[in-house]
Design a protein around this motif. Structure first.
Motif, PDB file in Angstrom:
ATOM      1  N   UNK A  20      11.160 -29.874   8.959  1.00  0.00           N
ATOM      2  CA  UNK A  20      10.640 -29.305  10.197  1.00  0.00           C
ATOM      3  C   UNK A  20      11.784 -28.902  11.134  1.00  0.00           C
ATOM      4  N   UNK A  21      12.784 -29.756  11.240  1.00  0.00           N
ATOM      5  CA  UNK A  21      13.918 -29.453  12.113  1.00  0.00           C
ATOM      6  C   UNK A  21      14.702 -28.253  11.602  1.00  0.00           C
ATOM      7  N   UNK A  22      14.910 -28.194  10.301  1.00  0.00           N
ATOM      8  CA  UNK A  22      15.652 -27.071   9.718  1.00  0.00           C
ATOM      9  C   UNK A  22      14.893 -25.776   9.920  1.00  0.00           C
ATOM     10  N   UNK A  23      13.564 -25.797   9.699  1.00  0.00           N
ATOM     11  CA  UNK A  23      12.791 -24.565   9.882  1.00  0.00           C
ATOM     12  C   UNK A  23      12.815 -24.115  11.340  1.00  0.00           C
ATOM     13  N   UNK A  24      12.764 -25.058  12.274  1.00  0.00           N
ATOM     14  CA  UNK A  24      12.821 -24.704  13.694  1.00  0.00           C
ATOM     15  C   UNK A  24      14.155 -24.052  14.046  1.00  0.00           C
ATOM     16  N   UNK A  67       4.148  -6.060   6.653  1.00  0.00           N
ATOM     17  CA  UNK A  67       5.093  -6.860   7.435  1.00  0.00           C
ATOM     18  C   UNK A  67       4.373  -7.614   8.547  1.00  0.00           C
ATOM     19  N   UNK A  68       3.483  -6.934   9.252  1.00  0.00           N
ATOM     20  CA  UNK A  68       2.749  -7.576  10.340  1.00  0.00           C
ATOM     21  C   UNK A  68       1.846  -8.688   9.810  1.00  0.00           C
ATOM     22  N   UNK A  69       1.177  -8.434   8.698  1.00  0.00           N
ATOM     23  CA  UNK A  69       0.324  -9.464   8.109  1.00  0.00           C
ATOM     24  C   UNK A  69       1.116 -10.668   7.652  1.00  0.00           C
ATOM     25  N   UNK A  70       2.276 -10.415   7.044  1.00  0.00           N
ATOM     26  CA  UNK A  70       3.142 -11.508   6.606  1.00  0.00           C
ATOM     27  C   UNK A  70       3.541 -12.376   7.788  1.00  0.00           C
ATOM     28  N   UNK A  71       4.009 -11.739   8.861  1.00  0.00           N
ATOM     29  CA  UNK A  71       4.434 -12.493  10.041  1.00  0.00           C
ATOM     30  C   UNK A  71       3.268 -13.232  10.693  1.00  0.00           C
ATOM     31  N   UNK A  72       2.090 -12.615  10.712  1.00  0.00           N
ATOM     32  CA  UNK A  72       0.922 -13.266  11.301  1.00  0.00           C
ATOM     33  C   UNK A  72       0.518 -14.504  10.501  1.00  0.00           C
ATOM     34  N   UNK A  73       0.497 -14.386   9.182  1.00  0.00           N
ATOM     35  CA  UNK A  73       0.105 -15.523   8.340  1.00  0.00           C
ATOM     36  C   UNK A  73       1.117 -16.650   8.463  1.00  0.00           C
ATOM     37  N   UNK A  74       2.400 -16.324   8.391  1.00  0.00           N
ATOM     38  CA  UNK A  74       3.430 -17.365   8.492  1.00  0.00           C
ATOM     39  C   UNK A  74       3.380 -18.021   9.871  1.00  0.00           C
ATOM     40  N   UNK A  94       3.605 -24.330   0.325  1.00  0.00           N
ATOM     41  CA  UNK A  94       3.249 -23.507  -0.840  1.00  0.00           C
ATOM     42  C   UNK A  94       2.027 -22.659  -0.534  1.00  0.00           C
ATOM     43  N   UNK A  95       1.029 -23.243   0.126  1.00  0.00           N
ATOM     44  CA  UNK A  95      -0.165 -22.459   0.494  1.00  0.00           C
ATOM     45  C   UNK A  95       0.197 -21.324   1.448  1.00  0.00           C
ATOM     46  N   UNK A  96       1.102 -21.611   2.386  1.00  0.00           N
ATOM     47  CA  UNK A  96       1.538 -20.577   3.320  1.00  0.00           C
ATOM     48  C   UNK A  96       2.242 -19.441   2.575  1.00  0.00           C
ATOM     49  N   UNK A  97       3.121 -19.797   1.657  1.00  0.00           N
ATOM     50  CA  UNK A  97       3.861 -18.782   0.901  1.00  0.00           C
ATOM     51  C   UNK A  97       2.924 -17.946   0.042  1.00  0.00           C
ATOM     52  N   UNK A  98       1.967 -18.588  -0.612  1.00  0.00           N
ATOM     53  CA  UNK A  98       1.036 -17.855  -1.471  1.00  0.00           C
ATOM     54  C   UNK A  98       0.173 -16.903  -0.643  1.00  0.00           C
ATOM     55  N   UNK A  99      -0.297 -17.360   0.504  1.00  0.00           N
ATOM     56  CA  UNK A  99      -1.119 -16.489   1.352  1.00  0.00           C
ATOM     57  C   UNK A  99      -0.317 -15.292   1.858  1.00  0.00           C
ATOM     58  N   UNK A 100       0.903 -15.539   2.306  1.00  0.00           N
ATOM     59  CA  UNK A 100       1.732 -14.447   2.824  1.00  0.00           C
ATOM     60  C   UNK A 100       2.103 -13.471   1.714  1.00  0.00           C
ATOM     61  N   UNK A 101       2.490 -13.997   0.552  1.00  0.00           N
ATOM     62  CA  UNK A 101       2.828 -13.105  -0.565  1.00  0.00           C
ATOM     63  C   UNK A 101       1.611 -12.327  -1.030  1.00  0.00           C
ATOM     64  N   UNK A 102       0.463 -12.981  -1.060  1.00  0.00           N
ATOM     65  CA  UNK A 102      -0.758 -12.285  -1.467  1.00  0.00           C
ATOM     66  C   UNK A 102      -1.087 -11.131  -0.543  1.00  0.00           C
TER      67      UNK A 102
END
Length: 134
Positions: A20-24, A67-74, A94-102
């Protein structure tokens, strides 16, 4: 046996807090890097970049949508991360990555189908109409 499981659970909790700290900090570093790059650009560079982006967006309108959808989902999934309940961090990511990639793959597929429609259906019709009117 019990000592080993307690030790592993502590290790996992430290690991998830580190993630969490690294992602922030990564998000903060990326945004500050973008701000520095934009601040260093002259107005001519900015106009050239903007016109290139707008030209590309007109050629492929589904790229900015992807691009907008990817940023919105993430963004949504990162905000939802605090209230994930009993779901492990890795599963949530993993769920976040799959949704954004999809979403991005879907936007790219629709974009390719749209460009094929324009090139192989609309353009030949216009050429045929131009030939019949001459």
């Amino acid at each position: 046996m019990h000592y080993q499981s307690v030790r592993n659970s502590r290790r996992y909790s430290l690991h998830s807090s580190h993630i969490e700290a690294i992602s922030f900090f990564l998000c903060q570093a990326i945004s500050s890097t973008e701000q520095n790059a934009i601040a260093k650009m002259s107005s001519d560079d900015y106009d050239q970049y903007e016109s290139t982006f707008m030209r590309k967006a007109k050629e492929n309108p589904f790229v900015p949508v992807g691009m907008a959808g990817f940023l919105a989902i993430v963004g949504y999934r990162l905000l939802k991360m605090k209230n994930r309940g009993e779901v492990k961090m890795s599963v949530h990511l993993i769920h976040m990555r799959v949704a954004a990639q999809g979403f991005v793959v879907g936007a790219m597929t629709i974009g390719v189908l749209y460009s094929m429609y324009k090139d192989y259906i609309v353009k030949p019709r216009e050429e045929q109409k131009a030939l019949t009117h001459k």
